[in-house]
Write a protein that holds these residues in place. Structure first.
Motif, PDB file in Angstrom:
ATOM      1  N   VAL A 220       2.117   1.569  -3.517  1.00 11.73           N
ATOM      2  CA  VAL A 220       1.015   1.874  -4.431  1.00 11.73           C
ATOM      3  C   VAL A 220       0.694   3.362  -4.339  1.00 11.73           C
ATOM      4  N   ALA A 221       0.657   3.852  -3.117  1.00 10.70           N
ATOM      5  CA  ALA A 221       0.381   5.268  -2.915  1.00 10.70           C
ATOM      6  C   ALA A 221       1.471   6.122  -3.542  1.00 10.70           C
ATOM      7  N   HIS A 222       2.696   5.805  -3.224  1.00  7.70           N
ATOM      8  CA  HIS A 222       3.802   6.619  -3.700  1.00  7.70           C
ATOM      9  C   HIS A 222       3.895   6.619  -5.225  1.00  7.70           C
ATOM     10  N   SER A 223       3.418   5.562  -5.857  1.00  7.32           N
ATOM     11  CA  SER A 223       3.510   5.479  -7.308  1.00  7.32           C
ATOM     12  C   SER A 223       2.785   6.639  -7.973  1.00  7.32           C
ATOM     13  N   ALA A 224       1.695   7.076  -7.369  1.00  6.68           N
ATOM     14  CA  ALA A 224       0.943   8.180  -7.940  1.00  6.68           C
ATOM     15  C   ALA A 224       1.807   9.437  -8.022  1.00  6.68           C
ATOM     16  N   VAL A 225       2.685   9.597  -7.053  1.00 11.14           N
ATOM     17  CA  VAL A 225       3.565  10.763  -7.070  1.00 11.14           C
ATOM     18  C   VAL A 225       4.707  10.566  -8.054  1.00 11.14           C
TER      19      VAL A 225
ATOM     20  N   ALA B 131       1.572  -4.606 -13.423  1.00  4.44           N
ATOM     21  CA  ALA B 131       1.061  -5.404 -12.304  1.00  4.44           C
ATOM     22  C   ALA B 131       0.787  -6.838 -12.751  1.00  4.44           C
TER      23      ALA B 131
ATOM     24  N   MET C 237       0.282   0.689 -15.889  1.00  8.19           N
ATOM     25  CA  MET C 237       0.359   0.090 -14.557  1.00  8.19           C
ATOM     26  C   MET C 237      -0.340  -1.259 -14.526  1.00  8.19           C
ATOM     27  N   ALA C 238      -1.437  -1.375 -15.255  1.00  5.68           N
ATOM     28  CA  ALA C 238      -2.118  -2.666 -15.326  1.00  5.68           C
ATOM     29  C   ALA C 238      -1.199  -3.711 -15.932  1.00  5.68           C
TER      30      ALA C 238
ATOM     31  N   ARG D 132       2.697 -10.146 -11.388  1.00  6.84           N
ATOM     32  CA  ARG D 132       1.925 -11.152 -10.664  1.00  6.84           C
ATOM     33  C   ARG D 132       2.256 -12.570 -11.127  1.00  6.84           C
TER      34      ARG D 132
ATOM     35  N   PRO E 165       0.798  -1.229   0.000  1.00  8.47           N
ATOM     36  CA  PRO E 165       0.000   0.000   0.000  1.00  8.47           C
ATOM     37  C   PRO E 165       0.832   1.281   0.000  1.00  8.47           C
TER      38      PRO E 165
END
Lengths: 231, 231
Positions: A139-144, A186, A182-183, A190, A136
């Motif tokens: 994931v959050a930091h990726s937006a930045v 990911a 990003m999809a 996976r 998490p």
DNA sequence: TTCCATTTTGGCATTGAGTGCTATAAAGTC
DNA sequence: GACTTTATAGCACTCAATGCCAAAATGGAA
């Protein structure tokens, strides 16, 4: 002033370390960003990102906690590595494309091209991508971290369709493209699809068709557990 | 072990506060999530998000710092408000649509429908959206908060095109759609286009055409400052 | 060699978010 | 009034991150 400049507009993530030229004055750095990243990723992979403290990373590298923060701005930034360098490549790819080539085709090929990696880098990349798309905090930091990536794409789109890069059209393309990328990352991280650029290519082909349901061949590809090959 | 469970699978953002029924036993809550949010947003708007500490929020509300964290899991979560409730509406909209309606049309109408707000809510919503799309800490957190939104969309897409919701197709649609929605929110929050659902609608129409450059009427809409008319 | 400028490093203190634990206050019930 | 339930306040603690300053290391100059 009083500086033998040689260009060197490279110090994005490395504040004082890594001078523009190879002049060796003053105390030499006791480690490198790469070395820190290797140690940290190893700890993240084994113990988990949150369970690994900066003190443990620093101790594993053999530096102090304070020095760690001179090489990386935050614990999260370690996972991204030299991501900034790829942005320059993306911009070059986009701006260097011929004007008559369709916009979304240029975009697809550019993103595919900037995500080609050698076989030796793939193992570490999968660890990075796996962390980025599951932890998490990352994931959050990726937006930045991806914000600049979006800006590059938005600039490109604005040149094509006119208007400001901040307006709805370019912003929508840029953020949707980021989502597609990003999809792909990911999904690649996976399961064990060894074909990262293939996943990116498929995602952007879907995007460029407006996610039309009819061409089913575009939809049934990256699904390892269900489809038993064939078709 | 040794825990008297009572069900209550509702405590997403409000851990112990807000019991399922209206039985009034025990000490009554001294405030509400809404009251805290109002005070906090006011501080964020005036002093900035980062410059406002949790202590200041708690003090403004008249509660202790510890109590603040019983109402919200984090300082960032305050900005999202009752976002979780909208997710239920989105799922209902998506799952209740007729099977013969095109997938991207269902998606567009569903997102538009879940983003209709009354005139009284728009001012606060603009502050929220402005913060979410500008403050780095909140931009980052949005990736986590919107993850569930993505899951809802991916589930819907997987039903339509087959395969796992985790596979490339549904994931790409979901993340691209999120990008389109965020672009619309950000553009609406930036300038003074009073038509939030209009922006969302345009973004999803662009997305559903695969960002085709030809229909220029879709591209030249939301561009207030530049656009001196004429190419 | 000694002094000096330069650069990196490490330690220390500080801020601020977030969490676990415990005692206490307020409310209803018996 | 005793008991149960629920919310609160306070304390201690961990950890990320930052600013400040002294110390170490290195090359060059006197």
């Amino acid at each position: 002033m009083a500086d033998s400049d040689t260009g060197g507009a490279e110090g994005v993530g490395a504040p004082a370390v890594r001078p523009p030229t190879d002049i060796t004055r003053g105390r030499r750095p006791s480690t490198t960003r790469e070395h820190i990243a290797r140690q940290a990723l190893d700890l993240f992979d084994r113990r988990g990102f949150d369970a690994t403290t900066v003190d443990e990373i620093a101790s594993a590298v053999g530096i102090s906690r304070r020095t760690f923060f001179r090489y990386y701005d935050s614990k999260r930034d370690v996972v991204w590595g030299e991501f900034d360098a790829e942005m320059v490549r993306l911009r070059d790819q986009l701006m260097g494309a011929p004007r008559d080539e369709p916009m979304m085709e240029v975009l697809r090929r550019a993103v595919v091209a900037t995500n080609r990696f050698g076989a030796g880098e793939l193992d570490e990349l999968r660890i990075r991508m796996g962390l980025i798309s599951t932890v998490p905090a990352l994931v959050a930091h990726s937006a930045v971290r991806y914000a600049e990536w979006c800006d590059v794409v938005a600039d490109f789109v604005a040149r094509r369709v006119g208007g400001s890069p901040k307006s709805l059209g370019p912003q929508t393309v840029a953020r949707a493209a980021l989502g597609a990328a990003m999809a792909a990352f990911a999904c690649w991280a996976r399961h064990d699809s060894d074909d990262l650029t293939g996943e990116v290519d498929r995602a952007f082909r879907l995007l460029a068709t407006g996610f039309d349901e009819k061409p089913l061949r575009l939809w049934v590809t990256g699904d390892p557990q269900s489809s038993s090959s064939g078709s």
